[in-house]
Design a protein around this motif. Structure first.
Motif, PDB file in Angstrom:
ATOM      1  N   ARG A  88      10.780 -37.494  -6.978  1.00  0.00           N
ATOM      2  CA  ARG A  88       9.506 -36.798  -6.761  1.00  0.00           C
ATOM      3  C   ARG A  88       8.497 -37.191  -7.833  1.00  0.00           C
ATOM      4  NH1 ARG A  88      13.384 -32.665  -6.504  1.00  0.00           N
ATOM      5  NH2 ARG A  88      12.578 -31.769  -8.436  1.00  0.00           N
ATOM      6  N   LEU A  89       8.429 -38.489  -8.096  1.00  0.00           N
ATOM      7  CA  LEU A  89       7.530 -38.960  -9.155  1.00  0.00           C
ATOM      8  C   LEU A  89       6.127 -39.189  -8.587  1.00  0.00           C
ATOM      9  CD1 LEU A  89       9.955 -41.464 -10.902  1.00  0.00           C
ATOM     10  CD2 LEU A  89       9.422 -39.116 -11.562  1.00  0.00           C
ATOM     11  N   PRO A  90       5.110 -38.944  -9.403  1.00  0.00           N
ATOM     12  CA  PRO A  90       3.740 -39.140  -8.917  1.00  0.00           C
ATOM     13  C   PRO A  90       3.329 -40.613  -8.968  1.00  0.00           C
ATOM     14  CG  PRO A  90       3.708 -38.350 -11.192  1.00  0.00           C
ATOM     15  CD  PRO A  90       5.159 -38.404 -10.780  1.00  0.00           C
ATOM     16  N   PRO A  91       2.663 -41.092  -7.937  1.00  0.00           N
ATOM     17  CA  PRO A  91       2.118 -42.458  -7.988  1.00  0.00           C
ATOM     18  C   PRO A  91       0.979 -42.520  -9.014  1.00  0.00           C
ATOM     19  CG  PRO A  91       1.935 -41.513  -5.758  1.00  0.00           C
ATOM     20  CD  PRO A  91       2.338 -40.403  -6.674  1.00  0.00           C
ATOM     21  N   TRP A  92       0.727 -43.687  -9.569  1.00  0.00           N
ATOM     22  CA  TRP A  92      -0.515 -43.899 -10.308  1.00  0.00           C
ATOM     23  C   TRP A  92      -1.668 -43.629  -9.337  1.00  0.00           C
ATOM     24  CZ3 TRP A  92       0.123 -44.241 -15.351  1.00  0.00           C
ATOM     25  CH2 TRP A  92       1.262 -44.837 -15.889  1.00  0.00           C
ATOM     26  N   PRO A  93      -2.823 -43.203  -9.866  1.00  0.00           N
ATOM     27  CA  PRO A  93      -3.916 -42.780  -8.967  1.00  0.00           C
ATOM     28  C   PRO A  93      -4.353 -43.845  -7.956  1.00  0.00           C
ATOM     29  CG  PRO A  93      -4.379 -42.095 -11.236  1.00  0.00           C
ATOM     30  CD  PRO A  93      -3.119 -42.928 -11.284  1.00  0.00           C
ATOM     31  N   ASP A  94      -4.189 -45.119  -8.281  1.00  0.00           N
ATOM     32  CA  ASP A  94      -4.659 -46.171  -7.365  1.00  0.00           C
ATOM     33  C   ASP A  94      -3.589 -46.662  -6.397  1.00  0.00           C
ATOM     34  OD1 ASP A  94      -3.764 -47.567 -10.130  1.00  0.00           O
ATOM     35  OD2 ASP A  94      -3.318 -48.898  -8.473  1.00  0.00           O
ATOM     36  N   SER A  95      -2.328 -46.201  -6.559  1.00  0.00           N
ATOM     37  CA  SER A  95      -1.218 -46.865  -5.854  1.00  0.00           C
ATOM     38  C   SER A  95      -1.282 -46.734  -4.340  1.00  0.00           C
ATOM     39  CB  SER A  95       0.125 -46.313  -6.356  1.00  0.00           C
ATOM     40  OG  SER A  95       0.366 -46.678  -7.690  1.00  0.00           O
ATOM     41  N   VAL A  96      -1.445 -45.511  -3.832  1.00  0.00           N
ATOM     42  CA  VAL A  96      -1.365 -45.298  -2.379  1.00  0.00           C
ATOM     43  C   VAL A  96      -2.497 -46.053  -1.678  1.00  0.00           C
ATOM     44  CG1 VAL A  96      -1.529 -43.561  -0.557  1.00  0.00           C
ATOM     45  CG2 VAL A  96      -0.089 -43.137  -2.567  1.00  0.00           C
ATOM     46  N   LYS A  97      -3.687 -45.938  -2.235  1.00  0.00           N
ATOM     47  CA  LYS A  97      -4.850 -46.630  -1.660  1.00  0.00           C
ATOM     48  C   LYS A  97      -4.644 -48.157  -1.713  1.00  0.00           C
ATOM     49  CE  LYS A  97      -9.642 -47.347  -2.903  1.00  0.00           C
ATOM     50  NZ  LYS A  97     -10.431 -47.337  -4.134  1.00  0.00           N
ATOM     51  N   GLY A  98      -4.141 -48.642  -2.833  1.00  0.00           N
ATOM     52  CA  GLY A  98      -3.936 -50.080  -2.982  1.00  0.00           C
ATOM     53  C   GLY A  98      -2.866 -50.616  -2.043  1.00  0.00           C
ATOM     54  N   LEU A  99      -1.773 -49.880  -1.901  1.00  0.00           N
ATOM     55  CA  LEU A  99      -0.695 -50.336  -1.013  1.00  0.00           C
ATOM     56  C   LEU A  99      -1.169 -50.333   0.440  1.00  0.00           C
ATOM     57  CD1 LEU A  99       2.309 -48.506  -2.701  1.00  0.00           C
ATOM     58  CD2 LEU A  99       1.874 -50.976  -2.673  1.00  0.00           C
ATOM     59  N   ALA A 100      -1.957 -49.326   0.813  1.00  0.00           N
ATOM     60  CA  ALA A 100      -2.485 -49.294   2.183  1.00  0.00           C
ATOM     61  C   ALA A 100      -3.352 -50.521   2.445  1.00  0.00           C
ATOM     62  CB  ALA A 100      -3.273 -48.005   2.413  1.00  0.00           C
ATOM     63  N   ALA A 101      -4.093 -50.959   1.417  1.00  0.00           N
ATOM     64  CA  ALA A 101      -4.937 -52.149   1.580  1.00  0.00           C
ATOM     65  C   ALA A 101      -4.078 -53.411   1.708  1.00  0.00           C
ATOM     66  CB  ALA A 101      -5.898 -52.272   0.394  1.00  0.00           C
ATOM     67  N   VAL A 102      -3.086 -53.577   0.844  1.00  0.00           N
ATOM     68  CA  VAL A 102      -2.217 -54.767   0.922  1.00  0.00           C
ATOM     69  C   VAL A 102      -1.503 -54.797   2.275  1.00  0.00           C
ATOM     70  CG1 VAL A 102      -0.266 -56.008  -0.107  1.00  0.00           C
ATOM     71  CG2 VAL A 102      -1.880 -54.775  -1.594  1.00  0.00           C
ATOM     72  N   ARG A 103      -1.113 -53.618   2.747  1.00  0.00           N
ATOM     73  CA  ARG A 103      -0.331 -53.500   3.980  1.00  0.00           C
ATOM     74  C   ARG A 103      -1.080 -53.968   5.225  1.00  0.00           C
ATOM     75  NH1 ARG A 103       2.091 -47.840   6.511  1.00  0.00           N
ATOM     76  NH2 ARG A 103       3.751 -48.856   7.701  1.00  0.00           N
TER      77      ARG A 103
END
Lengths: 248, 248
Positions: free
Chosen positions: A114-129
């Motif tokens: 249950r670790l928190p992502p860095w603030p940019d991670s979810v947005k960045g991964l969605a872009a790479v994806r």
């Protein structure tokens, strides 16, 4: 215009999958573990230096895996290694694990899920994806990485845990078996990581490489991995910055 | 109000993960393969009964896996089995595979990676996913299932291919090893499938079960699997209907 995948200068291949080291690169394990440990200590009326607790628990991670990498010990999951190491860390911080009850300790052990992502991670991964396969390339086991993704909304396409490759980074098979499950040439896989040693091992196994700076992974006094230490294919300040550099 | 997971009457457990048979249950393999085969035949100036071609190719699937399940042959991926069977099907339909070139045949073989979902699948899986882990429980290999998901927008949380369990349904280990990677008790995993024989094997392995009716999987003249043939935990007319019954 048709999307042109990034071609890695070092592998000579177009990248199809971008796989991310997870602890430190995608999630902020130190803040997350310290927060859970502080709550646990408070619930037990115990004073705790929660950041030191997190650092000490994390420090036992490499020696525990090393026994498996060297063949001294058969494969055990990261959940199992964390749980073994937890008793030791608790004792060092003045707890008596024998008095705490197995269920409470298993619950605390699950804080790694249950670790928190860095603030940019979810947005960045969605872009790479949008343009590449994205997944973790982590020493975490599948259920740990899956729980983490469900909790934090991390948009992986696929999760190949270390319990599937049955080995641990930085052994070459950890990288090669992961590429194998994707039916990709290692050179079509990019490892994105905040740790230069991981990238060295990934490159040796034939992968493309990208450094992502996480200069506060170990807090404000961090001394290692502040900058790329080799000519990795790409170097980025965040995952969205990596997405831009990949043309995603 | 806190979400209450569905409790399976047969396993006595709350369901945490809903895993879907894929070929026939989530995707319409017959329409997809027939469409690709028709385009392939047209490009080669060849007359083809494309539905019969799809049926014949699919019919070779069980005997090919049976050699592996029985131990006569070591594990080979579904991609490899499809590719071997393709030559045989092409000959039966008047092609000479030796004249067609390996690259063209590998391309046609990949049509199994690009199958269309049933019209309700993506919406239904997204609904189930809000409250449960969703993934395939398929005889497909990981890269096949991943390509299929990327192409069709299928929102899996996790993909555990048969190349990870290294066995094929309906052998019990196919179900049990999948639950093991999720670190779940088999009774916390629900198998959702359009095929009664798959559900029988899943139940025997200790899983919760849900039937999803796909009465045109084999075309309008389908005779088997038109209705549930046992008292499965749930029976649904579509994946959104299953999501409703699960309270998702």
């Amino acid at each position: 215009m048709r999307f042109q995948p990034y071609r890695s200068p070092s592998t000579g291949r177009e990248v199809r999958a971008v796989l991310f080291d997870t602890f430190g690169t995608v999630v902020d394990w130190r803040t997350g573990v310290a927060r859970h440990a502080a709550a646990f200590a408070a619930a037990h009326g115990h004073e705790l230096d929660a950041e030191a607790f997190a650092d000490d628990w994390r420090a036992l991670y490499q020696p525990a895996m090393e026994a498996i990498r060297s063949g001294q010990r058969g494969f055990a999951t990261l959940d199992a290694l964390h749980r073994e190491n937890l008793d030791q860390v608790l004792r060092r911080h003045g707890f008596d694990p024998g008095q705490l009850g197995g269920e409470a300790l298993d619950g605390l052990n699950k804080c790694w899920h249950r670790l928190p992502p860095w603030p940019d991670s979810v947005k960045g991964l969605a872009a790479v994806r949008r343009s590449y396969i994205v997944g973790p390339l982590s020493n975490g086991n599948t259920s740990l990485l899956l729980d983490m993704a469900k909790n934090a909304g991390i948009p992986w396409d696929v999760i190949i845990g270390s319990d599937m490759t049955r080995t641990y980074k930085p052994l070459p098979q950890a990288y090669l078996r992961t590429a194998g499950f994707l039916d990709l040439n290692p050179g079509e896989v990019m490892l994105a990581a905040a740790h230069n040693n991981d990238l060295h091992a990934g490159r040796k196994a034939g992968l493309a490489t990208a450094f992502i700076a996480r200069p506060t992974e170990y807090g404000t006094g961090q001394v290692a991995d502040l900058a790329p230490e080799s000519d990795w294919d790409l170097s980025a300040s965040s995952i969205p910055d990596l997405a831009d550099r990949l043309g995603a």
